[in-house]
Design a protein around this motif. Structure first.
Motif, mmCIF file in Angstrom:
data_model
loop_
_atom_site.group_PDB
_atom_site.id
_atom_site.type_symbol
_atom_site.label_atom_id
_atom_site.label_comp_id
_atom_site.label_asym_id
_atom_site.label_seq_id
_atom_site.Cartn_x
_atom_site.Cartn_y
_atom_site.Cartn_z
ATOM 1 N N LEU A 25 0.646 -1.197 0.083
ATOM 2 C CA LEU A 25 0.043 0.022 0.175
ATOM 3 C C LEU A 25 0.948 1.359 -0.068
ATOM 4 O O LEU A 25 0.489 2.229 -0.566
ATOM 5 N N TYR A 26 2.114 1.201 0.766
ATOM 6 C CA TYR A 26 2.929 2.296 0.949
ATOM 7 C C TYR A 26 3.554 2.835 -0.484
ATOM 8 O O TYR A 26 3.701 3.531 -1.121
ATOM 9 N N ALA A 27 3.908 1.338 -1.335
ATOM 10 C CA ALA A 27 4.610 1.405 -2.363
ATOM 11 C C ALA A 27 3.818 2.139 -3.531
ATOM 12 O O ALA A 27 4.175 2.856 -4.081
ATOM 13 N N ILE A 28 2.473 1.701 -3.695
ATOM 14 C CA ILE A 28 1.250 2.293 -4.494
ATOM 15 C C ILE A 28 1.312 3.689 -4.295
ATOM 16 O O ILE A 28 1.480 4.447 -5.200
ATOM 17 N N GLY A 29 1.151 4.034 -2.879
ATOM 18 C CA GLY A 29 0.915 5.510 -2.824
ATOM 19 C C GLY A 29 2.392 6.363 -2.901
ATOM 20 O O GLY A 29 2.288 7.559 -3.300
ATOM 21 N N SER A 30 3.463 5.700 -3.031
ATOM 22 C CA SER A 30 4.661 6.584 -3.353
ATOM 23 C C SER A 30 4.866 6.548 -4.578
ATOM 24 O O SER A 30 5.161 7.585 -5.133
ATOM 25 N N ASN A 31 4.570 5.690 -5.318
ATOM 26 C CA ASN A 31 5.082 5.551 -6.882
ATOM 27 C C ASN A 31 4.220 4.594 -7.561
ATOM 28 O O ASN A 31 4.603 3.313 -7.578
ATOM 29 N N ALA A 51 5.976 2.603 -10.734
ATOM 30 C CA ALA A 51 7.113 2.002 -10.290
ATOM 31 C C ALA A 51 6.677 0.669 -9.297
ATOM 32 O O ALA A 51 7.065 -0.477 -9.589
ATOM 33 N N ALA A 52 5.752 0.840 -8.478
ATOM 34 C CA ALA A 52 4.932 -0.548 -7.860
ATOM 35 C C ALA A 52 4.460 -1.320 -8.948
ATOM 36 O O ALA A 52 4.757 -2.568 -8.826
ATOM 37 N N HIS A 53 3.789 -0.876 -9.940
ATOM 38 C CA HIS A 53 3.400 -1.792 -11.288
ATOM 39 C C HIS A 53 4.675 -2.329 -11.693
ATOM 40 O O HIS A 53 4.663 -3.630 -11.845
ATOM 41 N N MET A 54 5.695 -1.591 -12.099
ATOM 42 C CA MET A 54 6.692 -2.256 -12.564
ATOM 43 C C MET A 54 7.283 -3.242 -11.948
ATOM 44 O O MET A 54 8.222 -4.105 -12.444
ATOM 45 N N ALA A 55 7.199 -3.307 -10.394
ATOM 46 C CA ALA A 55 7.893 -4.142 -9.695
ATOM 47 C C ALA A 55 7.054 -5.442 -9.348
ATOM 48 O O ALA A 55 7.344 -6.148 -8.494
ATOM 49 N N GLY A 56 5.773 -5.473 -9.960
ATOM 50 C CA GLY A 56 4.963 -6.570 -9.824
ATOM 51 C C GLY A 56 3.765 -6.326 -8.908
ATOM 52 O O GLY A 56 3.097 -7.363 -8.902
ATOM 53 N N VAL A 57 3.833 -5.323 -8.530
ATOM 54 C CA VAL A 57 2.336 -5.164 -7.424
ATOM 55 C C VAL A 57 1.372 -5.199 -8.295
ATOM 56 O O VAL A 57 1.264 -4.347 -9.381
ATOM 57 N N ASN A 58 0.308 -5.707 -7.963
ATOM 58 C CA ASN A 58 -1.033 -5.663 -8.591
ATOM 59 C C ASN A 58 -1.916 -4.609 -8.172
ATOM 60 O O ASN A 58 -2.588 -4.460 -7.096
ATOM 61 N N VAL A 59 -1.633 -3.427 -8.620
ATOM 62 C CA VAL A 59 -2.204 -2.166 -8.428
ATOM 63 C C VAL A 59 -3.584 -2.041 -8.518
ATOM 64 O O VAL A 59 -4.475 -1.770 -7.086
#
Ligand SMILES: Nc1ncnc2c1ncn2[C@@H]1O[C@H](COP(=O)(O)OP(=O)(O)OP(=O)(O)O)[C@@H](O)[C@H]1O
Ligand SMILES: [Mg+2]
Lengths: 348, 499
Positions: free
Chosen positions: A217-223, A226-234
């Protein structure tokens, strides 16, 4: 490039805990203005009166951490509480045993809240619509539905009297059970709803600090890119925070019914989204997302309740209440936001 | 020498960590001065002090005869210092001319904007610089190199006397670099001075007149570029004699692991390629040749494509990032700031995030084991960082890049797609990364690397595939990879000389 503070996250500094400081100052102010303090008063403020805004605020906080906002929390609470009331009354009228009445009502609130939250989440996460507009729209819809239903459903079911624009739990052992949950204390000192709030807070603080989900959740809020590119299912994670918030609104509805034994759909939960946002910001969470701690929201909620109580204790005309509340909020947030900036300028 | 800038005995510490320990820097008028040093040596910090982004703890700055120690950002701009940042700092949602005139808008007395005049002035400067950008287009539509030139144009616009270019060429193609250097030469002739930061040695020897070397925040040496050579400068930077020895060895390759058949997307056409286990395959081509897009497609970032991608013989009909990651594919993107960095998260969090999306079944973070993994990667990639819980932005650019490399190594991927992986990494560390790539390949990992630096490709690649406007024009085996041949195919100049 902006001059962001890049100081160590682990090193202790008072700045990180300014939400506690603000809460203490407000508490002292209240004590002075009110002139007395007791255990009863203490738990009343920090548990009984903080519970509902606190629960909504925790959900709001998670959403704000991901960089979004939810304006529909108050309306979800009011809508779910309204229909829960109808279901409760129907069951009572059908002579269902009171234990079962309460169980079904509680389940309804939880499932119903989750569903409404999911509707928000799906539109925002999956369809990528802007959260501000989506939740503004659902706020209007949820609230108007519960008002309209109140008007067309027979008074014997809504439990209202006269022109009947409110929902009331019908009298009986089931209502007493709900009332006890909403107004009684464990060991005669700790309000049940306050305990529930604190338990939920502990769980969510744990999730936000110690689970992979929380960090996402922090990753999504931060960028988000980038979160998406890191594999996070935004998409899915965005949907999920709104859904969880819906669930928390459902729990808020249970608390509300317990406290009040009924709901007035045109006033219940009105402006609660703003109060929840205030609690989040008083808790030191940045509106831009990616930053802040869930623990802060607990104190932010306390601060918010204290502001409310201070105004009551000052005994001024109810018409200027909101001006004073607004002013105190501004001061508290100025301290919260500008404090760290001033410190940075003059060397850390 | 006629000096435009003198920085004397500059000291700076961040929360107790000394980053600059008495640095001197002297820049002559009308010269291009290379500021050299390893990742984290303090180059960007020194420039941030010069331009008022950070304040210094001790020291003196004299610019054009005036003491400007600890000035503000605005003051340094007004005095004529322009800073083109390592991480570009344009507003993507604003138009080109709005970016140039940001905070310095031309207005009528009543306060309304003189749009047409601003646009006309932009055109004038662009023309002078030989830049082909429409001033009224939104910045997000520009390519990386156009953004870079825009930053420079912005500096020229406000009559800067000293331009600081912090790694200006990392995102540029060779042709674009030539163009940039042409611009620099022209401005130099007009008497402008430059501070030029780069990790690419050939560039430095082409454009710079003088140099200063920093190491670990200390001034080491300054001199004339003409009186030194790359080897010497590198050893001064690194501290020991730096070995540039050939490290490539031919290896036994495994069975095909990644196959693309007739792959077609928006920016690449009819690509058929087979990569074998343990192979290091380089993709190269001019900017926009489609190499990067092809990688993104394999990684599931560009969902619409036709043709097939097969991993270990299994065809992917639908591809998403998550599916690709489950097939053990990793992709290290270019444009670190937009596509890799999560600025509010710590170094550790930035590293483990990708692995966590694969190990979601165990929802709770085991801090001790994460820290152990971080320590191993830190050692492996020699990341220069204070503490794992510091924010990622507290690292120098090159060290951030290493953390993102670690992010993907940490996922245990079998196929590593590296898009311009050494952007902003210093010579010493580059050599280490090449060693690492070959070590990984030796241990059976498959590596596809997109790069425009031919010396880099020469050092690691078993095969080099050259693209021209989205199509494969030539595949070169290791011993045929030379600057000359690659450029010939990449510019499609070889068309008639050979089939
Ligand atoms: N804002 C900051 N807070 C804390 N530490 C910082 C900050 N900025 C830089 N540092 C530290 O200062 C050192 C020097 O960093 P700097 O960015 O100047 O290096 P650099 O020479 O530009 O390296 P690179 O070639 O990788 O860009 C690094 O160790 C970095 O971690
Ligand atoms: Mg740098």
């Amino acid at each position: 490039m902006s001059t962001t503070t890049l100081k160590k996250k682990n090193s202790f500094s008072i700045g990180q805990y300014s939400y506690i400081l603000i809460c203490l100052v407000l508490f002292a102010a209240y004590w002075i203005i009110n002139g007395r303090m007791s255990l009863k008063l203490f738990t009343n403020i920090f548990m009984y009166h903080s519970a509902i805004i606190g629960v909504l605020g925790l959900g709001m906080g998670m959403i704000i951490i991901t960089g979004d906002i939810d304006l529909s929390v108050g309306a979800i609470l009011s809508c779910i509480a309204s229909f829960a009331c109808v279901i409760f009354n129907l069951l009572v009228l059908a002579n269902v045993p009171s234990g079962l009445v309460i169980t079904i009502t509680v389940l309804f609130c939880i499932v119903g809240g989750t569903l409404l939250g999911f509707v928000n989440g799906a539109m925002i996460g999956k369809l990528k619509l802007p959260a501000f507009i989506v939740t503004l729209a659902t706020q209007l819809i949820y609230r108007s539905v519960s008002k309209y239903a109140c008007n067309i459903i027979d008074n014997s079911v809504t439990g209202g009297t006269g022109s009947g624009n409110v929902y009331k739990l019908l009298n009986g052992p089931a209502r007493d059970g709900m009332y006890a949950f909403g107004n009684r204390d464990l060991f005669g000192a700790l309000p049940y709803i306050g305990l529930l709030f604190l338990v939920i807070a502990v769980i969510l603080i744990y999730i936000s600090t110690s689970t992979k989900y929380g960090k996402r959740l922090y990753a999504i809020g931060s960028n988000a890119k980038a979160a998406h590119m890191a594999g996070v299912n935004v998409e899915w994670n965005r949907t999920s925070v709104f859904t969880i918030t819906g669930l928390l609104c459902g729990i808020g509805a249970i608390m509300w019914l317990g406290q009040q034994s009924g709901v007035d759909p045109s006033t219940a939960g009105v402006s609660n989204e703003m109060y929840a946002i205030a609690a989040v910001v008083l808790g030191g969470i940045a509106m831009s997302g990616g930053k802040g701690r869930m623990l802060g929201i607990v104190f932010g909620t306390f601060s918010y309740t204290l502001i409310d109580k201070i105004i009551n204790a000052m005994n001024v005309s109810s018409l200027v209440n909101d001006s004073i509340k607004g002013a105190i909020l501004l001061v508290a947030i100025v301290i919260q936001v500008l404090g760290p900036q001033l410190r940075k300028k003059h060397g850390e | 020498m006629d000096e435009i800038l003198q920085m004397r005995n500059i000291h700076k510490a961040f929360v107790g960590v000394k980053v600059l320990k008495g640095v001197d820097l002297t820049i002559g008028r009308g010269e291009v001065h290379a500021l050299l040093g390893e990742n984290g040596a303090g180059k960007s910090t020194l420039m941030n002090i010069l331009t008022g982004v950070y304040s210094m703890d001790e020291g003196q700055v004299i610019f054009d005869g005036e003491d400007i120690s600890n000035c503000s950002i605005r003051e340094s701009e007004d005095k004529g210092i322009a800073f083109v940042h390592q991480e570009l700092s344009l507003f993507n949602d604003l138009k080109v001319y709005e970016n140039i005139f940001f905070n310095k808008e031309l207005t009528t007395k009543g306060g309304s904007l003189k749009k047409n005049e601003m646009i006309a002035k932009c055109r004038e400067v662009f023309e002078k610089l030989g830049v082909d950008i429409d001033p009224s287009v939104t910045v997000e539509h520009l390519t990386a190199s156009e953004k870079q030139t825009l930053e420079i144009a912005k500096a020229i616009f406000f009559e800067a006397k000293l331009l600081i270019l912090d790694e200006p060429t990392t995102a540029l193609s060779n042709a674009e670099i030539d163009h940039l250097f042409q611009i620099i030469e022209n401005l130099k002739a007009e008497g402008k001075s430059f501070i030029f930061i780069s990790h690419k040695m050939p560039e430095i020897f082409r454009i710079a007149d003088r140099y200063t070397v920093l190491r670990n925040g200390e001034f080491i040496k300054a001199g004339n570029i003409a009186e030194t050579n790359a080897q010497e400068v590198t050893s001064t930077m690194v501290g020991a004699t730096f070995s540039n020895a050939e490290i490539y060895r031919t290896r036994e390759l495994g069975e095909p692991i990644l196959e693309m058949r007739a792959l077609d997307g928006k920016d690449f056409h009819d690509v058929s390629l087979s990569v074998r286990r343990g192979e290091v395959l380089a993709l190269t081509g001019l900017q926009g040749a489609g190499c990067s897009e092809l990688m993104q497609c394999v990684f599931g970032e560009l969902p619409s494509f036709s043709g097939t991608i097969a991993v270990e013989g299994e065809e992917l009909t639908k591809n998403t990032i998550h599916l690709a990651m489950k097939r053990k594919i990793a992709y290290l993107p270019t444009n670190r700031r937009e596509r890799s960095a999560m600025p509010d998260l710590s170094i550790l969090e930035n590293m483990y995030i990708s692995e966590h999306t694969l190990s979601g079944k165990k929802p709770i973070i085991n801090r001790a084991s994460e820290i152990a993994k971080y320590d191993a990667q830190k050692e492996n990639l020699s990341i220069k960082a204070e503490h794992y819980s510091d924010l990622i932005l507290s690292l120098s650019g090159g060290n951030q890049q290493k953390v993102f490399f670690a992010r993907w190594l940490n996922t245990d991927a079998e196929i590593l797609l590296l898009d311009n992986p050494t952007q902003g990494i210093d010579v010493g560390a580059k050599a280490e990364i090449y060693k690492l790539i070959l070590k990984l390949a030796e241990s059976g990992k498959t590596i596809v690397i997109n790069s425009q630096e031919i010396p880099e490709i020469q050092r690691v690649a078993d095969r080099c595939v050259v693209f021209y406007s989205g199509r494969i024009v030539k595949t070169l085996p290791h011993d045929q990879i030379t600057e000359h041949t690659v450029m010939m195919y990449a510019t499609n100049a070889a068309e008639d000389s050979e089939e």
